[in-house]
Write a protein that holds these residues in place. Sequence first.
Motif, mmCIF file in Angstrom:
data_model
loop_
_atom_site.group_PDB
_atom_site.id
_atom_site.type_symbol
_atom_site.label_atom_id
_atom_site.label_comp_id
_atom_site.label_asym_id
_atom_site.label_seq_id
_atom_site.Cartn_x
_atom_site.Cartn_y
_atom_site.Cartn_z
ATOM 1 N N MET A 28 25.365 10.557 52.318
ATOM 2 C CA MET A 28 26.233 11.685 52.846
ATOM 3 C C MET A 28 26.577 11.786 54.027
ATOM 4 O O MET A 28 25.679 11.394 54.985
ATOM 5 N N PRO A 29 28.021 11.655 54.493
ATOM 6 C CA PRO A 29 28.343 11.533 55.827
ATOM 7 C C PRO A 29 27.641 12.552 56.710
ATOM 8 O O PRO A 29 27.390 13.877 56.489
ATOM 9 N N GLN A 30 27.411 12.573 58.112
ATOM 10 C CA GLN A 30 26.828 13.408 58.934
ATOM 11 C C GLN A 30 27.446 14.514 59.218
ATOM 12 O O GLN A 30 26.904 15.606 59.049
ATOM 13 N N ASP A 31 28.796 14.678 59.075
ATOM 14 C CA ASP A 31 29.351 15.979 59.122
ATOM 15 C C ASP A 31 29.333 16.816 57.941
ATOM 16 O O ASP A 31 29.185 18.257 58.035
ATOM 17 N N GLN A 32 29.320 16.122 56.731
ATOM 18 C CA GLN A 32 28.788 17.050 55.408
ATOM 19 C C GLN A 32 27.335 17.507 55.777
ATOM 20 O O GLN A 32 27.026 18.579 55.163
ATOM 21 N N VAL A 33 26.623 16.703 56.050
ATOM 22 C CA VAL A 33 25.082 16.944 56.459
ATOM 23 C C VAL A 33 25.060 18.230 57.168
ATOM 24 O O VAL A 33 24.375 19.341 56.824
ATOM 25 N N MET A 34 25.499 18.266 58.345
ATOM 26 C CA MET A 34 25.650 19.373 59.226
ATOM 27 C C MET A 34 26.234 20.699 58.525
ATOM 28 O O MET A 34 25.551 21.641 59.004
ATOM 29 N N ARG A 35 27.120 20.701 57.952
ATOM 30 C CA ARG A 35 27.735 21.749 57.206
ATOM 31 C C ARG A 35 26.923 22.273 56.294
ATOM 32 O O ARG A 35 26.832 23.570 56.342
ATOM 33 N N ALA A 36 26.463 21.418 55.468
ATOM 34 C CA ALA A 36 25.479 22.111 54.728
ATOM 35 C C ALA A 36 24.038 22.563 55.079
ATOM 36 O O ALA A 36 23.702 23.910 54.847
ATOM 37 N N ALA A 37 23.671 21.958 56.502
ATOM 38 C CA ALA A 37 22.552 22.595 57.133
ATOM 39 C C ALA A 37 22.813 24.177 57.669
ATOM 40 O O ALA A 37 22.230 24.823 57.686
ATOM 41 N N ARG A 38 24.193 24.111 58.266
ATOM 42 C CA ARG A 38 24.750 25.536 58.648
ATOM 43 C C ARG A 38 24.728 26.543 57.756
ATOM 44 O O ARG A 38 24.549 27.657 57.812
ATOM 45 N N ALA A 39 25.013 26.136 56.659
ATOM 46 C CA ALA A 39 25.260 26.986 55.316
ATOM 47 C C ALA A 39 24.107 27.122 54.711
ATOM 48 O O ALA A 39 23.979 27.996 53.651
ATOM 49 N N GLY A 40 22.827 26.858 55.041
ATOM 50 C CA GLY A 40 21.645 26.747 54.490
ATOM 51 C C GLY A 40 21.342 26.233 53.236
ATOM 52 O O GLY A 40 20.526 26.485 52.445
ATOM 53 N N ALA A 41 22.185 25.337 53.023
ATOM 54 C CA ALA A 41 21.913 24.448 51.739
ATOM 55 C C ALA A 41 21.037 23.213 51.835
ATOM 56 O O ALA A 41 20.537 22.730 50.713
ATOM 57 N N VAL A 42 20.480 23.141 52.803
ATOM 58 C CA VAL A 42 19.545 21.980 53.089
ATOM 59 C C VAL A 42 18.227 22.470 53.031
ATOM 60 O O VAL A 42 17.824 23.339 53.606
ATOM 61 N N GLU A 43 17.320 22.190 52.101
ATOM 62 C CA GLU A 43 15.899 22.635 51.811
ATOM 63 C C GLU A 43 14.775 21.636 52.334
ATOM 64 O O GLU A 43 13.714 22.035 52.478
ATOM 65 N N LEU A 44 15.215 20.244 52.458
ATOM 66 C CA LEU A 44 14.448 19.400 52.858
ATOM 67 C C LEU A 44 15.213 18.188 53.526
ATOM 68 O O LEU A 44 16.121 17.640 53.032
ATOM 69 N N VAL A 45 14.335 17.617 54.774
ATOM 70 C CA VAL A 45 14.846 16.568 55.370
ATOM 71 C C VAL A 45 13.783 15.504 55.294
ATOM 72 O O VAL A 45 12.702 15.911 55.924
ATOM 73 N N ILE A 46 14.202 14.444 54.965
ATOM 74 C CA ILE A 46 13.068 13.187 55.093
ATOM 75 C C ILE A 46 13.470 12.249 56.059
ATOM 76 O O ILE A 46 14.650 11.631 55.909
ATOM 77 N N PHE A 47 12.852 11.804 57.044
ATOM 78 C CA PHE A 47 13.064 10.907 57.860
ATOM 79 C C PHE A 47 12.359 9.398 57.713
ATOM 80 O O PHE A 47 11.062 9.701 57.511
ATOM 81 N N ASP A 48 12.889 8.458 57.545
ATOM 82 C CA ASP A 48 12.113 6.995 57.328
ATOM 83 C C ASP A 48 12.118 6.380 58.797
ATOM 84 O O ASP A 48 13.197 5.994 59.251
ATOM 85 N N CYS A 49 10.871 6.697 59.358
ATOM 86 C CA CYS A 49 10.733 6.360 60.746
ATOM 87 C C CYS A 49 9.899 4.978 60.704
ATOM 88 O O CYS A 49 9.563 4.408 61.889
ATOM 89 N N ASP A 50 9.376 4.465 59.806
ATOM 90 C CA ASP A 50 8.521 3.338 59.785
ATOM 91 C C ASP A 50 9.348 2.218 59.974
ATOM 92 O O ASP A 50 10.251 1.979 59.724
ATOM 93 N N GLY A 51 8.922 1.755 61.477
ATOM 94 C CA GLY A 51 9.103 0.486 61.676
ATOM 95 C C GLY A 51 10.306 0.869 62.930
ATOM 96 O O GLY A 51 10.469 0.001 63.720
ATOM 97 N N VAL A 52 10.567 2.185 63.135
ATOM 98 C CA VAL A 52 11.372 2.723 64.297
ATOM 99 C C VAL A 52 10.292 3.400 65.288
ATOM 100 O O VAL A 52 10.158 3.160 66.350
#
Length: 63
Positions: A1-25
Amino acid sequence: MPQDQVMRAARAGAVELVIFDCDGVLVDSEAATCGLCAQAAREAGMMVSDEDSIETFSGMALP
């Protein structure tokens, strides 16, 4: 999902979970994982050093 769509969804309260894949970073778990593979092999009766395990399993995906 493009970042702008993610940000809109987050502001609208539609995001319930975010998973970060940080292994190796942020965290490099490869040496620890190879060490655990070597330990499991030793417990099964095989003579495998941590160094041999790193040489053998580094860069491989585990199921």
